[in-house]
Design a protein around this motif. Structure first.
Motif, PDB file in Angstrom:
ATOM      1  N   VAL A 157       0.835  -1.206   0.000  1.00 19.93           N
ATOM      2  CA  VAL A 157       0.000   0.000   0.000  1.00 19.93           C
ATOM      3  C   VAL A 157       0.868   1.254   0.000  1.00 19.93           C
ATOM      4  CG1 VAL A 157      -1.740   1.294   1.283  1.00 19.93           C
ATOM      5  CG2 VAL A 157      -1.904  -1.200   1.132  1.00 19.93           C
ATOM      6  N   ARG A 161       0.730   4.311  -2.616  1.00 14.86           N
ATOM      7  CA  ARG A 161       0.513   5.685  -2.143  1.00 14.86           C
ATOM      8  C   ARG A 161       1.623   6.613  -2.645  1.00 14.86           C
ATOM      9  NH1 ARG A 161       1.093   9.546   2.118  1.00 14.86           N
ATOM     10  NH2 ARG A 161      -0.955  10.295   2.816  1.00 14.86           N
ATOM     11  N   SER A 172      -8.319  13.048  -2.572  1.00 14.45           N
ATOM     12  CA  SER A 172      -9.497  12.176  -2.724  1.00 14.45           C
ATOM     13  C   SER A 172      -9.120  10.845  -3.364  1.00 14.45           C
ATOM     14  CB  SER A 172     -10.561  12.885  -3.563  1.00 14.45           C
ATOM     15  OG  SER A 172     -10.031  13.256  -4.835  1.00 14.45           O
ATOM     16  N   SER A 173      -8.074  10.847  -4.206  1.00 19.72           N
ATOM     17  CA  SER A 173      -7.616   9.602  -4.841  1.00 19.72           C
ATOM     18  C   SER A 173      -6.753   8.760  -3.903  1.00 19.72           C
ATOM     19  CB  SER A 173      -6.809   9.922  -6.099  1.00 19.72           C
ATOM     20  OG  SER A 173      -7.574  10.640  -7.031  1.00 19.72           O
ATOM     21  N   GLN A 175      -7.197   8.788  -0.461  1.00 18.46           N
ATOM     22  CA  GLN A 175      -7.908   8.508   0.784  1.00 18.46           C
ATOM     23  C   GLN A 175      -8.175   7.017   0.979  1.00 18.46           C
ATOM     24  OE1 GLN A 175     -11.210  11.156   1.015  1.00 18.46           O
ATOM     25  NE2 GLN A 175     -10.990  11.442   3.230  1.00 18.46           N
ATOM     26  N   TYR A 176      -8.556   6.319  -0.090  1.00 19.81           N
ATOM     27  CA  TYR A 176      -8.818   4.883   0.025  1.00 19.81           C
ATOM     28  C   TYR A 176      -7.575   4.137   0.477  1.00 19.81           C
ATOM     29  CZ  TYR A 176      -9.067   0.015  -1.414  1.00 19.81           C
ATOM     30  OH  TYR A 176      -8.985  -1.345  -1.426  1.00 19.81           O
ATOM     31  N   TRP A 177      -6.443   4.483  -0.133  1.00 15.96           N
ATOM     32  CA  TRP A 177      -5.189   3.796   0.218  1.00 15.96           C
ATOM     33  C   TRP A 177      -4.772   4.113   1.650  1.00 15.96           C
ATOM     34  CZ3 TRP A 177      -3.877   0.028  -2.815  1.00 15.96           C
ATOM     35  CH2 TRP A 177      -4.291   0.063  -4.160  1.00 15.96           C
ATOM     36  N   ASP A 178      -5.128   5.317   2.121  1.00 16.21           N
ATOM     37  CA  ASP A 178      -4.796   5.665   3.504  1.00 16.21           C
ATOM     38  C   ASP A 178      -5.553   4.786   4.500  1.00 16.21           C
ATOM     39  OD1 ASP A 178      -3.039   7.527   2.665  1.00 16.21           O
ATOM     40  OD2 ASP A 178      -4.038   9.264   3.539  1.00 16.21           O
ATOM     41  N   LEU A 179      -6.804   4.475   4.184  1.00 15.13           N
ATOM     42  CA  LEU A 179      -7.574   3.588   5.060  1.00 15.13           C
ATOM     43  C   LEU A 179      -6.891   2.229   5.174  1.00 15.13           C
ATOM     44  CD1 LEU A 179     -11.224   4.388   3.876  1.00 15.13           C
ATOM     45  CD2 LEU A 179     -10.162   5.061   6.045  1.00 15.13           C
ATOM     46  N   GLU A 180      -6.434   1.706   4.046  1.00 13.97           N
ATOM     47  CA  GLU A 180      -5.724   0.427   4.046  1.00 13.97           C
ATOM     48  C   GLU A 180      -4.380   0.549   4.760  1.00 13.97           C
ATOM     49  OE1 GLU A 180      -6.701  -2.805   2.038  1.00 13.97           O
ATOM     50  OE2 GLU A 180      -8.273  -1.728   3.112  1.00 13.97           O
ATOM     51  N   ARG A 183      -4.772   0.625   8.504  1.00 18.24           N
ATOM     52  CA  ARG A 183      -5.148  -0.693   9.041  1.00 18.24           C
ATOM     53  C   ARG A 183      -3.937  -1.596   9.190  1.00 18.24           C
ATOM     54  NH1 ARG A 183      -7.640  -5.580   6.677  1.00 18.24           N
ATOM     55  NH2 ARG A 183      -7.618  -4.610   4.611  1.00 18.24           N
TER      56      ARG A 183
END
Length: 360
Positions: A157, A161, A172-173, A175-180, A183
């Motif tokens: 990840v 990123r 915004s592009s 943000q999804y990778w930040d959630l992963e 985690r």
């Protein structure tokens, strides 16, 4: 766990050698350039799939050959296990364990845990946090099976990123990778922190014996401000990360800090004291592995007498012997080791111009 047989073919200046190591202290002696360190390097290569002396694995292949071959029989509580590795000059590597092909080199590390104490081991203290992260991750990998998957996912990840950052992607592009990333980072950091806490319990006693008048503090830093929420920090540092083209904070910046008072250990201690500190770290790590999963490490100690007086040689060899693990020690003068032991070495090998002979 111990090596009962070791075959080396076309590894550095060793054209061909067959060793039958003993379970205790194995002393390997010879002049500089004779090939004694190459034996340790070959064992390390068999357990890690790489060298501790060079990042270019092709360099360890004998100049007259197109491949090297290593083979060992490993004595385990469940019975013997056979490990084979072949490395080609093209870069291809073939590994087999008990006749089955192995795709991941991490399987080698899991099968053959190795602790190495060499002049290069000072990198643990001098070459920045990468070596110290590797030290922590070695222990975390062996002690908790879920660590490897979490660590690999965090790296995957992070790579994605960083690519988006270099491309100047909007947050915004990302943000999804930040959630992963958050985690997997939490999993990796929790295991690392737990491991260092466990290591510290053993380390205090060993450091106390090696450096009784020195107060060494060992602590884990996660790679960002421990008071900050990591998800919020990633969002807040987005502009800075885009400007640098990489993620500034995270588990890839974690470190193991060793301090004496207010100074880093490398600034406060002599080279002899630093060598003892590195030895203490490695011995503690091996002892913790035995406690946690009931598996011994194999210790590789190169040029043990250098920078240590007779008293500290005796102390270090006693600590190594007390681990109950198999130990390979090299020296130019065998008396420097023999005279520091309470009992003779379990086995002695003499190396001269790449030829290895057993000394009865």
């Amino acid at each position: 766990m111990s090596l009962t047989r070791l075959n080396i073919e076309a590894f550095r200046n060793i054209q061909s050698a067959q060793l039958t190591p003993a379970a205790g202290i194995n002393l390997i002696y010879g002049q500089n350039g004779s090939g004694k360190t190459s034996i340790l390097e070959a064992i390390y290569f068999l357990g890690m799939g790489r060298s501790f002396r060079s990042h270019l694995s092709q360099r360890v292949i004998n100049t007259e050959q197109d491949k090297l071959t290593l083979f060992a029989t490993l004595s385990l509580p469940r019975g013997d296990s056979k490990i084979g590795l072949r490395r080609f000059r093209s870069g291809e590597t073939e590994v087999k364990i008990d006749g089955d092909k192995v795709k991941r080199l991490s399987t080698l590390a899991e099968t053959l845990p190795i602790q190495v104490i060499t002049p290069e081991s000072f990198s643990l203290l001098f070459e920045g946090p990468k070596s110290r992260r590797q030290f922590i991750d070695w222990g975390a990998f062996h002690s908790e099976p879920q660590f490897y998957a979490a660590w690999m996912n965090a790296r995957r990840v992070l790579k994605q990123r960083n690519q988006l950052l270099r491309n100047g992607a909007p947050y915004s592009s990302i943000q999804y990778w930040d959630l992963e990333f958050v985690r997997y980072t939490e999993q990796v950091t929790e295991i690392r922190n737990r491991y260092v806490d466990s290591l510290n319990e053993l380390l205090k006693g060993i450091i106390g014996e090696f450096l009784p008048r020195v107060d060494v503090k060992v602590s884990f830093t996660r790679g960002w401000d421990s008071k900050a929420d990591f998800a919020e920090l990633l969002a807040a540092q987005y502009s800075r990360d885009v400007a640098t083209g990489h993620t500034v904070s995270g588990p890839h910046k974690a470190d193991l800090r060793l301090r004496v008072g207010t100074l880093p250990a490398q600034d406060a201690l002599s080279r002899g004291q630093l060598k003892l500190l590195v030895c203490a770290l490695r011995i503690a790590q091996g002892k913790l592995l035995k406690q946690q999963i009931d598996k011994h490490s194999i210790y590789l100690v190169d040029d043990l007498p250098s920078e240590l007086d007779a008293q500290h040689r005796q102390l270090l060899l006693k600590q190594l012997t007390d681990t109950g693990a198999q130990v390979f020690v090299t020296a130019i003068d065998p008396a420097a080791i023999v005279d520091s032991l309470h009992a003779p070495p379990s086995r002695m090998f003499h190396v001269e111009q790449g030829r290895v002979t057993v000394v009865e």
